[in-house]
Design a protein around this motif. Structure first.
Motif, mmCIF file in Angstrom:
data_model
loop_
_atom_site.group_PDB
_atom_site.id
_atom_site.type_symbol
_atom_site.label_atom_id
_atom_site.label_comp_id
_atom_site.label_asym_id
_atom_site.label_seq_id
_atom_site.Cartn_x
_atom_site.Cartn_y
_atom_site.Cartn_z
ATOM 1 N N MET A 247 -7.389 20.603 19.320
ATOM 2 C CA MET A 247 -7.268 19.763 18.128
ATOM 3 C C MET A 247 -8.096 18.498 18.288
ATOM 4 S SD MET A 247 -5.293 21.314 15.962
ATOM 5 C CE MET A 247 -4.940 19.947 14.846
ATOM 6 N N GLN A 248 -8.623 18.021 17.139
ATOM 7 C CA GLN A 248 -9.309 16.740 17.066
ATOM 8 C C GLN A 248 -8.399 15.757 16.330
ATOM 9 O OE1 GLN A 248 -12.464 15.999 18.227
ATOM 10 N NE2 GLN A 248 -12.333 13.858 17.558
ATOM 11 N N TYR A 249 -8.115 14.622 16.965
ATOM 12 C CA TYR A 249 -7.240 13.609 16.374
ATOM 13 C C TYR A 249 -7.994 12.293 16.244
ATOM 14 C CZ TYR A 249 -3.474 16.733 18.024
ATOM 15 O OH TYR A 249 -2.661 17.809 18.277
ATOM 16 N N GLU A 250 -7.496 11.444 15.325
ATOM 17 C CA GLU A 250 -7.940 10.060 15.269
ATOM 18 C C GLU A 250 -6.707 9.168 15.165
ATOM 19 O OE1 GLU A 250 -11.020 6.975 13.068
ATOM 20 O OE2 GLU A 250 -10.707 8.978 12.222
ATOM 21 N N ALA A 251 -6.617 8.183 16.065
ATOM 22 C CA ALA A 251 -5.501 7.236 16.076
ATOM 23 C C ALA A 251 -6.018 5.878 15.603
ATOM 24 C CB ALA A 251 -4.901 7.121 17.467
ATOM 25 N N VAL A 252 -5.257 5.257 14.717
ATOM 26 C CA VAL A 252 -5.648 3.973 14.125
ATOM 27 C C VAL A 252 -4.496 2.985 14.329
ATOM 28 C CG1 VAL A 252 -6.402 2.779 12.048
ATOM 29 C CG2 VAL A 252 -7.024 5.180 12.394
ATOM 30 N N ALA A 253 -4.797 1.796 14.856
ATOM 31 C CA ALA A 253 -3.786 0.773 15.112
ATOM 32 C C ALA A 253 -3.937 -0.375 14.116
ATOM 33 C CB ALA A 253 -3.906 0.248 16.537
ATOM 34 N N HIS A 254 -2.800 -0.805 13.552
ATOM 35 C CA HIS A 254 -2.760 -1.931 12.608
ATOM 36 C C HIS A 254 -1.726 -2.944 13.095
ATOM 37 C CE1 HIS A 254 -4.800 -0.635 8.674
ATOM 38 N NE2 HIS A 254 -5.212 0.180 9.616
ATOM 39 N N ILE A 255 -1.974 -4.228 12.793
ATOM 40 C CA ILE A 255 -0.966 -5.276 12.936
ATOM 41 C C ILE A 255 -0.495 -5.631 11.525
ATOM 42 C CG2 ILE A 255 -0.462 -7.621 13.697
ATOM 43 C CD1 ILE A 255 -0.924 -5.759 15.991
ATOM 44 N N GLN A 256 0.825 -5.581 11.314
ATOM 45 C CA GLN A 256 1.370 -5.806 9.968
ATOM 46 C C GLN A 256 2.429 -6.907 9.999
ATOM 47 O OE1 GLN A 256 2.889 -1.962 8.809
ATOM 48 N NE2 GLN A 256 0.855 -1.179 8.235
ATOM 49 N N ARG A 257 2.474 -7.655 8.895
ATOM 50 C CA ARG A 257 3.569 -8.590 8.671
ATOM 51 C C ARG A 257 4.471 -7.963 7.608
ATOM 52 N NH1 ARG A 257 3.854 -13.814 9.884
ATOM 53 N NH2 ARG A 257 1.572 -13.991 10.026
ATOM 54 N N THR A 258 5.774 -7.920 7.875
ATOM 55 C CA THR A 258 6.716 -7.265 6.964
ATOM 56 C C THR A 258 7.855 -8.206 6.596
ATOM 57 O OG1 THR A 258 8.073 -6.377 8.771
ATOM 58 C CG2 THR A 258 6.216 -5.023 8.044
ATOM 59 N N ASN A 259 8.582 -7.821 5.559
ATOM 60 C CA ASN A 259 9.740 -8.616 5.143
ATOM 61 C C ASN A 259 11.049 -7.993 5.618
ATOM 62 O OD1 ASN A 259 9.916 -6.356 3.573
ATOM 63 N ND2 ASN A 259 10.067 -7.438 1.598
ATOM 64 N N GLY A 262 12.181 -1.268 9.902
ATOM 65 C CA GLY A 262 12.374 0.117 9.513
ATOM 66 C C GLY A 262 11.269 0.625 8.609
ATOM 67 N N ALA A 263 11.420 1.883 8.198
ATOM 68 C CA ALA A 263 10.390 2.524 7.389
ATOM 69 C C ALA A 263 10.319 1.959 5.980
ATOM 70 C CB ALA A 263 10.645 4.039 7.342
ATOM 71 N N ASP A 264 11.421 1.366 5.506
ATOM 72 C CA ASP A 264 11.458 0.846 4.129
ATOM 73 C C ASP A 264 10.987 -0.598 4.013
ATOM 74 O OD1 ASP A 264 12.470 3.285 3.298
ATOM 75 O OD2 ASP A 264 14.555 2.658 3.583
ATOM 76 N N ALA A 265 10.610 -1.208 5.130
ATOM 77 C CA ALA A 265 10.176 -2.605 5.085
ATOM 78 C C ALA A 265 8.886 -2.721 4.276
ATOM 79 C CB ALA A 265 9.970 -3.132 6.499
ATOM 80 N N GLN A 266 8.806 -3.790 3.481
ATOM 81 C CA GLN A 266 7.620 -4.010 2.648
ATOM 82 C C GLN A 266 6.542 -4.698 3.480
ATOM 83 O OE1 GLN A 266 8.343 -6.320 -0.867
ATOM 84 N NE2 GLN A 266 6.216 -6.166 -1.605
ATOM 85 N N VAL A 267 5.336 -4.155 3.429
ATOM 86 C CA VAL A 267 4.214 -4.714 4.171
ATOM 87 C C VAL A 267 3.588 -5.825 3.350
ATOM 88 C CG1 VAL A 267 1.985 -4.238 5.244
ATOM 89 C CG2 VAL A 267 3.808 -2.523 5.328
ATOM 90 N N LEU A 268 3.593 -7.026 3.916
ATOM 91 C CA LEU A 268 3.033 -8.183 3.229
ATOM 92 C C LEU A 268 1.567 -8.401 3.583
ATOM 93 C CD1 LEU A 268 6.038 -10.629 3.733
ATOM 94 C CD2 LEU A 268 5.607 -9.078 1.811
ATOM 95 N N GLU A 269 1.199 -8.040 4.789
ATOM 96 C CA GLU A 269 -0.170 -8.244 5.263
ATOM 97 C C GLU A 269 -0.468 -7.220 6.352
ATOM 98 O OE1 GLU A 269 -2.928 -11.881 7.123
ATOM 99 O OE2 GLU A 269 -0.785 -12.176 6.670
#
Length: 332
Positions: A247-259, A262-269
């Motif tokens: 398999m060929q995969y691609e992994a992407v990392a993000h830094i997020q600010r949330t309110n 959990g999975a339902d948190a709203q991403v602000l930035e």
């Protein structure tokens, strides 16, 4: 005598078929040809070699007479030396059902475990050893006592064309019995062989998790959770391929600010900090290292790593990713 009616022909064919099975696997042959070559190896060949080693002599029926005054037997007693072609076939299939699992048990105690090559080489090695032993035992017998495969004898046993049995009486039901036995053996060989060569496989999946190889009892977190402003730390994640193919995969990392969390948190930035592609073979694990340097500060941050099969989109999300990790962090 037909060229097929030689005392060594059957065991020579066993050795040839065994070697062909090894070559088929070694060269990566797939499909119906692979199945046709491997099925005999796991259903009949090891048992036939074992039976040939145990019974190198031809099967002959005889009648032994006794002295009525000494033994009290008024009628002669039928006896048999060796086994015939049909019996060899039956015993070969039954014996193989015990030999192959025993090879699997032995393979379990090797460093490689119950995998293809230990099973293949264990079965073929045992089969070829018994084949050589069977040839030697036959060769050491007088020519008239060696078992010699004869097609006419086998067909006679299957159809029971000879009306007389070992007791000198006719039994028309034996033909039906032999036909039923042959059909049963055919079904057994087909079903067991196909199941052995084509075992059912579970649906493929991929394991995606934080690498914990360097975690000790003094480690406060399994991943870099505390950052100083401007600090760069390494986040290591593992990708384990269980998809039954490379398999060929691609992994992407993000830094997020949330309110929230959990999975339902709203991403602000959200800021993309790293991306990496990796190729992983089936049952293999690859470690992906990200050098992370957050530009945001606060305790309401998290690192999110998205994993995609193939190429990642420009705007990855939890819903579109194949796998994802959410890792809360604090940047002082």
């Amino acid at each position: 005598m037909s060229p097929l009616d030689r005392w060594y022909v059957d065991l020579s064919l066993v050795a040839f078929a065994t070697g062909l099975a090894v070559l088929t696997v070694a060269f990566g042959v797939t499909g119906a040809l692979r199945t046709a070559v491997i099925v005999p190896l796991v259903t009949v060949l090891p048992g036939y070699a074992f039976v040939s080693f145990l019974y190198p002599a031809v099967g002959n029926s005889a009648v032994r007479t006794f002295d009525e005054n000494q033994r009290g037997l008024r009628n002669p007693l039928p006896t048999k030396d060796g086994i015939d072609a049909l019996e060899r076939t039956v015993f070969a299939v039954i014996t193989t059902l015990f030999i192959v699992p025993l090879v699997a048990v032995a393979a379990n105690f090797t460093p490689w475990g119950i995998t293809l090559y230990p099973l293949l080489f264990g079965t073929t090695g045992l089969t070829l050893s018994l084949t050589v032993g069977g040839l030697i035992r036959r060769y050491r017998l007088p020519a008239e006592r060696r078992y010699t495969p004869q097609i006419s004898e086998f067909l006679s046993n299957v159809t029971y064309s000879d009306a007389g049995n070992a007791f000198g009486t006719a039994d028309s039901k034996r033909r039906l019995f032999n036909v039923a036995l042959g059909v049963s053996l055919l079904l057994l060989v087909s079903s067991v062989g196909y199941a052995a060569v084509n075992p059912p496989q579970q649906d493929g999946f991929t394991e995606f998790y934080v690498n914990t190889d360097n975690v000790t009892g003094d480690t406060q977190s399994m991943y870099p959770a505390q950052f100083a402003a401007g600090e760069t730390r390494t986040l290591s994640v593992n990708v384990t391929n269980k998809e039954h193919e490379q398999m060929q995969y691609e992994a992407v990392a993000h830094i997020q600010r949330t309110n929230g969390t959990g999975a339902d948190a709203q991403v602000l930035e959200s800021n993309r900090v790293a991306a990496q592609s990796v190729t992983v073979d089936h049952s293999a694990t690859r470690t992906v290292n990200f050098e992370v340097s957050p530009s945001m500060r606060g305790s309401d941050l998290r690192m999110v790593v998205y994993l995609y099969r193939g190429e990642a989109p420009a705007d990855p999300t939890m819903d579109s990713a194949y796998q994802s990790l959410r890792l809360p962090i604090t940047v002082a």
